[in-house]
Design an enzyme around this catalytic site. Structure first.
Site, mmCIF file in Angstrom:
data_model
loop_
_atom_site.group_PDB
_atom_site.id
_atom_site.type_symbol
_atom_site.label_atom_id
_atom_site.label_comp_id
_atom_site.label_asym_id
_atom_site.label_seq_id
_atom_site.Cartn_x
_atom_site.Cartn_y
_atom_site.Cartn_z
ATOM 1 N N TRP A 99 4.583 -4.840 3.823
ATOM 2 C CA TRP A 99 5.938 -4.998 3.284
ATOM 3 C C TRP A 99 6.780 -5.968 4.089
ATOM 4 O O TRP A 99 7.801 -6.469 3.601
ATOM 5 C CB TRP A 99 6.619 -3.633 3.192
ATOM 6 C CG TRP A 99 5.802 -2.696 2.366
ATOM 7 C CD1 TRP A 99 5.100 -1.603 2.776
ATOM 8 C CD2 TRP A 99 5.542 -2.818 0.963
ATOM 9 N NE1 TRP A 99 4.415 -1.023 1.728
ATOM 10 C CE2 TRP A 99 4.666 -1.758 0.606
ATOM 11 C CE3 TRP A 99 5.946 -3.716 -0.023
ATOM 12 C CZ2 TRP A 99 4.206 -1.567 -0.698
ATOM 13 C CZ3 TRP A 99 5.485 -3.544 -1.319
ATOM 14 C CH2 TRP A 99 4.634 -2.473 -1.640
ATOM 15 N N ASP A 126 -3.450 -2.292 -2.972
ATOM 16 C CA ASP A 126 -3.273 -1.045 -2.213
ATOM 17 C C ASP A 126 -1.848 -1.004 -1.685
ATOM 18 O O ASP A 126 -1.481 -1.769 -0.784
ATOM 19 C CB ASP A 126 -4.294 -1.017 -1.070
ATOM 20 C CG ASP A 126 -4.238 0.247 -0.228
ATOM 21 O OD1 ASP A 126 -3.199 0.930 -0.232
ATOM 22 O OD2 ASP A 126 -5.237 0.538 0.450
ATOM 23 N N VAL A 127 -1.016 -0.106 -2.244
ATOM 24 C CA VAL A 127 0.390 -0.026 -1.862
ATOM 25 C C VAL A 127 0.694 1.344 -1.267
ATOM 26 O O VAL A 127 0.577 2.367 -1.918
ATOM 27 C CB VAL A 127 1.326 -0.331 -3.057
ATOM 28 C CG1 VAL A 127 1.246 -1.799 -3.404
ATOM 29 C CG2 VAL A 127 0.978 0.488 -4.288
ATOM 30 N N GLU A 128 1.085 1.338 0.012
ATOM 31 C CA GLU A 128 1.436 2.543 0.761
ATOM 32 C C GLU A 128 2.509 2.168 1.774
ATOM 33 O O GLU A 128 2.687 0.996 2.086
ATOM 34 C CB GLU A 128 0.216 3.081 1.533
ATOM 35 C CG GLU A 128 -1.089 3.116 0.776
ATOM 36 C CD GLU A 128 -2.265 3.387 1.700
ATOM 37 O OE1 GLU A 128 -2.157 4.283 2.569
ATOM 38 O OE2 GLU A 128 -3.292 2.695 1.569
ATOM 39 N N TRP A 129 3.201 3.175 2.306
ATOM 40 C CA TRP A 129 4.044 2.928 3.471
ATOM 41 C C TRP A 129 3.143 2.829 4.683
ATOM 42 O O TRP A 129 2.229 3.641 4.841
ATOM 43 C CB TRP A 129 5.067 4.039 3.669
ATOM 44 C CG TRP A 129 6.087 4.166 2.582
ATOM 45 C CD1 TRP A 129 6.402 5.290 1.895
ATOM 46 C CD2 TRP A 129 6.960 3.141 2.076
ATOM 47 N NE1 TRP A 129 7.396 5.045 0.977
ATOM 48 C CE2 TRP A 129 7.765 3.734 1.060
ATOM 49 C CE3 TRP A 129 7.134 1.792 2.365
ATOM 50 C CZ2 TRP A 129 8.726 3.013 0.351
ATOM 51 C CZ3 TRP A 129 8.092 1.074 1.643
ATOM 52 C CH2 TRP A 129 8.873 1.686 0.665
#
Length: 292
Positions: A99, A126-129
């Site tokens: 991000w 692949d989207v994560e914090w």
């Protein structure tokens, strides 16, 4: 009697893939274990993989880590990509989003390193914090969605295939509920059915354990299940079935047939917009960058 019933209920699930196992199995994901089509996802953390043994164990697909952020290439990607193909394991590449990097930089990096092979599965975003990483700051939902849109567009343009969105419980709740509903979703839940964790009416792939054991891989590996049938999996690979929207090329699987169900399993009541009414998600351990 009770013991006999338990065996009858559990044996078929494990009999599908007798060469595979789990170092720490959880009863809450038994529905995933019953799915006919299962695969894995890997990165450099699995070390050198014997893909012939992975194939022999019944692995039907593999998602292989390719890129991360705007300057990291998984050191095992090219070998895994070539060896999986040689062994006959259908494979797709995935990009891990950072991000704190502009989306355009990440798209440029993706295009440089992810192959455009005609036989590849669609790519994964692949989207994560990124907790406990060098890029762990959260951004606003609006900015996250804008970055995701730009990267999905870039992946689609580069490969010619509609990408899959991978996410976990916390990021989905913070950013993705009600968004990108015509895209395929790959969801993580290692301790409970997806319907208990996500406000989402359907899913396409389920990452159900991080402690899987598969011949050809030393130590733990993520195991995953595909939502549908053999015919749906084949048609998706051939471009005849869009799994995100559950639509067939020409409108149906067979002329005059009913459209496929919109979810794999029970139908949940829906709120406005088609989102299933589910209990609120509960926290679950997240993955971190470079350890996925």
């Amino acid at each position: 009697m009770a013991g006999g019933l338990l065996i009858a209920l559990t044996t078929p699930a494990f009999a599908l893939y007798p060469k595979k196992s789990d170092a720490d199995p959880h009863h809450g994901v038994r529905d995933a274990r019953r799915k006919a089509i299962q695969g894995i996802d890997v990165s450099r953390w699995q070390g050198e993989i014997d893909w012939a043994k992975v194939k022999d164990a019944g692995t039907r697909f593999a998602f292989i880590k390719a890129t991360e952020g705007g300057d990291h290439l998984d050191p095992n990607f090219r070998r895994n990509w070539a060896e999986a193909r040689k062994a006959g394991v259908p494979r797709g590449a995935y990009h891990f989003v950072w991000w704190c990097r502009p989306a355009k930089d990440q798209v440029r990096w993706i295009k440089k390193h992810i192959p455009r092979d005609a036989d590849a599965l669609p790519p994964v975003l692949d989207v994560e914090w990124q907790n406990n990483s060098q890029c762990d700051r959260k951004i606003s939902k609006e900015l996250a969605l804008a970055k995701i849109r730009e990267m999905l567009k870039g992946l689609h343009e580069h490969t010619g295939k509609k990408p899959i969105i991978y996410t976990d419980i916390n990021f989905h709740e913070d950013v993705l509920e009600g968004e990108f509903n015509d895209y395929p979703y790959w969801l993580r839940s290692t301790a409970a059915p997806l319907r208990h964790r996500y406000q989402r009416a359907k899913w396409e792939f389920w990452q159900f354990t991080t402690t899987g054991r598969v011949p050809g891989i030393t130590g733990d590996v993520d195991r995953n299940a595909f939502f549908g049938s053999e015919s749906e999996f084949t048609a998706w690979r051939e471009g005849r079935f869009e799994i995100g929207s559950r639509t067939w090329r020409g409108g149906s699987k067979v002329a005059g047939s009913k459209a496929p169900a919109t979810s794999a399993g029970s139908r949940a009541p829906k709120a406005a917009g088609g989102v299933a009414l589910r209990p609120p998600p509960r926290p679950e351990k997240q993955r971190t960058a470079h350890n996925d």
